[in-house]
Structures are given as structure tokens and as C-alpha cells.
Design a protein around this motif. Structure first.
Motif, mmCIF file in Angstrom:
data_model
loop_
_atom_site.group_PDB
_atom_site.id
_atom_site.type_symbol
_atom_site.label_atom_id
_atom_site.label_comp_id
_atom_site.label_asym_id
_atom_site.label_seq_id
_atom_site.Cartn_x
_atom_site.Cartn_y
_atom_site.Cartn_z
ATOM 1 N N TYR A 186 38.733 32.961 41.904
ATOM 2 C CA TYR A 186 37.297 32.774 42.138
ATOM 3 C C TYR A 186 36.762 33.856 43.078
ATOM 4 O O TYR A 186 35.689 34.435 42.838
ATOM 5 C CB TYR A 186 37.061 31.380 42.721
ATOM 6 C CG TYR A 186 35.626 31.085 43.087
ATOM 7 C CD1 TYR A 186 34.649 30.970 42.098
ATOM 8 C CD2 TYR A 186 35.255 30.904 44.409
ATOM 9 C CE1 TYR A 186 33.331 30.696 42.425
ATOM 10 C CE2 TYR A 186 33.932 30.626 44.743
ATOM 11 C CZ TYR A 186 32.981 30.523 43.749
ATOM 12 O OH TYR A 186 31.676 30.254 44.077
ATOM 13 N N CYS A 187 37.511 34.158 44.132
ATOM 14 C CA CYS A 187 37.077 35.186 45.083
ATOM 15 C C CYS A 187 37.080 36.578 44.444
ATOM 16 O O CYS A 187 36.200 37.398 44.723
ATOM 17 C CB CYS A 187 37.994 35.174 46.308
ATOM 18 S SG CYS A 187 37.824 33.705 47.341
ATOM 19 N N VAL A 188 38.053 36.838 43.575
ATOM 20 C CA VAL A 188 38.084 38.127 42.874
ATOM 21 C C VAL A 188 36.858 38.266 41.964
ATOM 22 O O VAL A 188 36.250 39.337 41.882
ATOM 23 C CB VAL A 188 39.391 38.274 42.068
ATOM 24 C CG1 VAL A 188 39.314 39.486 41.127
ATOM 25 C CG2 VAL A 188 40.581 38.438 43.011
ATOM 26 N N VAL A 189 36.476 37.171 41.294
ATOM 27 C CA VAL A 189 35.279 37.200 40.456
ATOM 28 C C VAL A 189 34.038 37.440 41.321
ATOM 29 O O VAL A 189 33.129 38.205 40.936
ATOM 30 C CB VAL A 189 35.146 35.890 39.652
ATOM 31 C CG1 VAL A 189 33.775 35.795 38.968
ATOM 32 C CG2 VAL A 189 36.255 35.795 38.606
ATOM 33 N N LEU A 190 33.971 36.803 42.501
ATOM 34 C CA LEU A 190 32.847 37.039 43.416
ATOM 35 C C LEU A 190 32.782 38.505 43.824
ATOM 36 O O LEU A 190 31.697 39.101 43.869
ATOM 37 C CB LEU A 190 32.988 36.158 44.663
ATOM 38 C CG LEU A 190 32.739 34.665 44.513
ATOM 39 C CD1 LEU A 190 32.927 33.965 45.857
ATOM 40 C CD2 LEU A 190 31.349 34.376 43.959
#
Length: 323
Positions: A56-60
Motif C-alpha cells: 500500500y505504501c509503495v502504491v502511495l
């Protein structure tokens, strides 16, 4: 487990919208694999939570370009390392390759290398703490990433006649070989195709393929499937993967991302039918609902009843200890 289902929702919402996020959430909480492992005290669910948070953080980071989400992804991977170090090593390697490939493809290698460095630096404190703790507390000469060797020197990675000797046979013999590694992948795929969603005829991976092949979802498909491929390849080196307990649990930490990928595949099928008559979409979603109903009415109750005999653990154990 509850927290993991929420992160699955948020990740799908970020990649699509809240309606499809609800679909991913429903698929997750109806999964026998998810419910049974979530009801155990094994560490796979915690690793799944932190890995899904890292994705999720990588997508952000990918959407915003801000360096802060990359640092948060690193912290999440560090927490995975504290939970299951081999899993963290495999997933971290897969994410590193994905970031490098993305930087080359988008001609943004400097920015990608910067994010990767921040990610690694934020994961480092957890890794250092883990190594220091094991140096102090683990008895024996086992290297820090293989604490199991402290109580069983044959419970290690690799191939050889000594792997698992005296512990459990795999396919009727001691040791581990490349042929057994391939058989273990087949056994895990076969089991997960049933146990992941509990759908008949092994249809649990049904909507993963549309997400991979449709161009609109292909860009995020590589990120979501990379941890799964890394765990699949990495655990081919482990001798014990024939023994399926609570499901194909060594893959579990990366399977949550496949729920997101399956939802995106279902979305692509829905979009491809949209210009046509509405009844085709009604048939598609009616079929999906019938598959979920089959799981909840037939497959999951049978699997749940098996837990009463698992490893001889029964309710009267607590009474025995109390007495």
C-alpha cells in the motif's frame, strides 16, 4: 486478521474505487485460508499485514512521488523481518527488483534509487535489532536468520539427504531434491486453488489471469504478484513444504495481494461486458455470488470441522492444564 482485511480494502480502493474495494474485502473475509490462519497463533497473518501495508505504501509513493511512503514501506518490511525474516528477505528482494524495473521503464532511475535507499534505511533498524537480539538470546551456533537450526540442525534451507532427517519424511523419503521442490510447488498450487476461496473445481485463481492480461491492470499486476512469486521460488529451497497445515501457509503472507489482483481481474471482465447487454454482467456477478455461497455452505464448514482434530488439540487441554 481484521486489520489485514482493512488494508486489503484500502489498497484496492487506491488502485480502483471503494466499490471494488468492498469486493476485495468480501473475498478476503470469506476465504477459508484467511479465516483458519487468522484463528491461529501462527506468525503468517502478522507478516501478511505488514507486507500488504508495505505494498500500500509503495502504491502511495508511486502515485504521489513523495518519499515519505517509501520510508513507511521500509518500516513495514522491517516489521516483517522481525516476524518472519526469510519471508521478509524474499519479499524485499522482489520489491527491489520491481522498483529497479519501474525506474528503468519510466526513465526515472535516480528518483527510484532514492526511494529504494530510503526504504532500505528505514528497514535497517529492525534488521539490526533482530540480529543483535538473536546473537544475545539464541543458544547454539545457528546463524541469526536460521534460529530453527538451534533445536534441529537438519531444519535448514537447501538440497541434500540430511534435510529434515529424523523429523518428517517428504514423499516417502528423507532429504530434499529439486524434483521434490517442483512437487511441493504443485502441491501448494493444488491446495491453494481450493483453499484460498473455497470455490469448487479449484477456481480460486480464476480472476487473477484477467488482471495480468488486461492492459489497464497490468501495471499494478506486477507489483501485486511479485511477492507471491518470490515466496514460491524461495520456499522451493525448504524441505518441509509438502506438509500442508492451516493451508499452504508459507505462501499466505503474499496471497492477500492476490485478493486485490483477483478483484481487479473481475473489474476488467465487468468493463469488457459493459457495452453489451446488462444481463451478461448480472450472470457474471450471480456466478461469483454462487461460488461464494458454495464456499460458505459446503467447503468452509467441512474445513472448519477438521480443526477439531488438528494435532490432537481439543478444548479439554485447557481443563487439563487448569486441573
Amino acid at each position: 486478521g481484521a486489520a489485514t482485511s482493512i488494508v486489503v480494502f484500502k489498497l484496492t480502493e487506491r488502485l480502483s474505487d471503494w466499490r471494488w474495494a468492498l469486493v476485495a474485502w468480501a473475498l478476503t473475509i470469506s476465504s477459508p485460508f484467511f479465516l483458519i490462519l487468522g484463528g491461529s497463533l501462527m506468525s503468517h497473518m502478522a507478516a501478511a499485514l505488514f507486507i500488504t501495508l508495505a505494498l500500500y505504501c509503495v502504491v502511495l509513493w508511486q502515485r504521489s512521488g513523495s518519499i515519505r511512503p517509501a520510508g513507511l514501506a521500509g518500516i513495514c518490511l522491517g516489521l516483517v523481518f522481525l516476524t518472519r525474516p526469510y519471508t521478509a528477505s524474499l519479499v524485499g528482494f522482489a520489491l527491489g527488483l520491481w522498483l529497479l524495473a519501474r525506474g528503468v521503464r519510466n526513465k526515472a532511475l535516480p528518483a527510484t534509487l532514492k526511494a529504494t535507499l530510503v526504504l532500505a534505511l528505514c528497514a535497517a533498524p529492525c534488521i539490526v535489532a533482530y540480529v543483535a537480539w538473536t546473537r544475545v538470546h539464541v543458544v547454539g551456533e545457528a546463524p541469526p536468520a536460521h534460529m530453527h537450526a538451534a533445536y534441529d540442525p537438519t531444519d535448514t534451507l537447501g538440497f541434500g539427504a540430511d534435510k529434515g532427517r529424523g523429523w518428517l519424511k517428504t514423499w516417502g523419503s528423507w532429504g530434499h531434491t529439486p524434483a521434490k521442490a517442483l512437487r511441493s510447488v504443485h502441491a501448494y498450487l493444488e491446495h491453494t486453488s481450493l483453499h484460498l476461496l473455497g470455490w469448487p473445481a479449484g477456481l480460486s485463481f480464476l480472476f487473477v489471469l484477467p488482471a495480468v492480461f488486461y492492459r489497464r491492470s497490468r501495471r499494478c499486476a506486477a507489483l501485486l504478484i511479485a511477492p507471491f512469486l518470490a515466496l514460491t521460488a524461495g520456499h522451493m529451497l525448504y524441505w518441509a513444504t509438502q506438509h500442508v497445515g492451516y493451508g499452504a501457509r508459507y505462501w499466505f503472507s503474499a496471497v492477500r495481494a492476490l485478493m486485490v489482483l483477483s478483484t481487479l481481474g473481475l473489474r476488467e471482465l465487468h468493463r469488457s461486458l459493459q457495452p453489451a447487454r446488462a444481463w451478461r454482467n448480472a450472470v457474471l456477478f450471480g456466478w461469483v455470488l454462487s461460488l461464494i455461497a458454495w464456499n460458505l455452505a459446503v467447503y468452509f464448514p467441512a474445513k472448519f470441522s477438521e480443526l477439531h482434530q488438528l494435532a490432537g488439540i481439543r478444548a479439554d487441554l485447557a481443563r487439563t492444564v487448569r486441573d
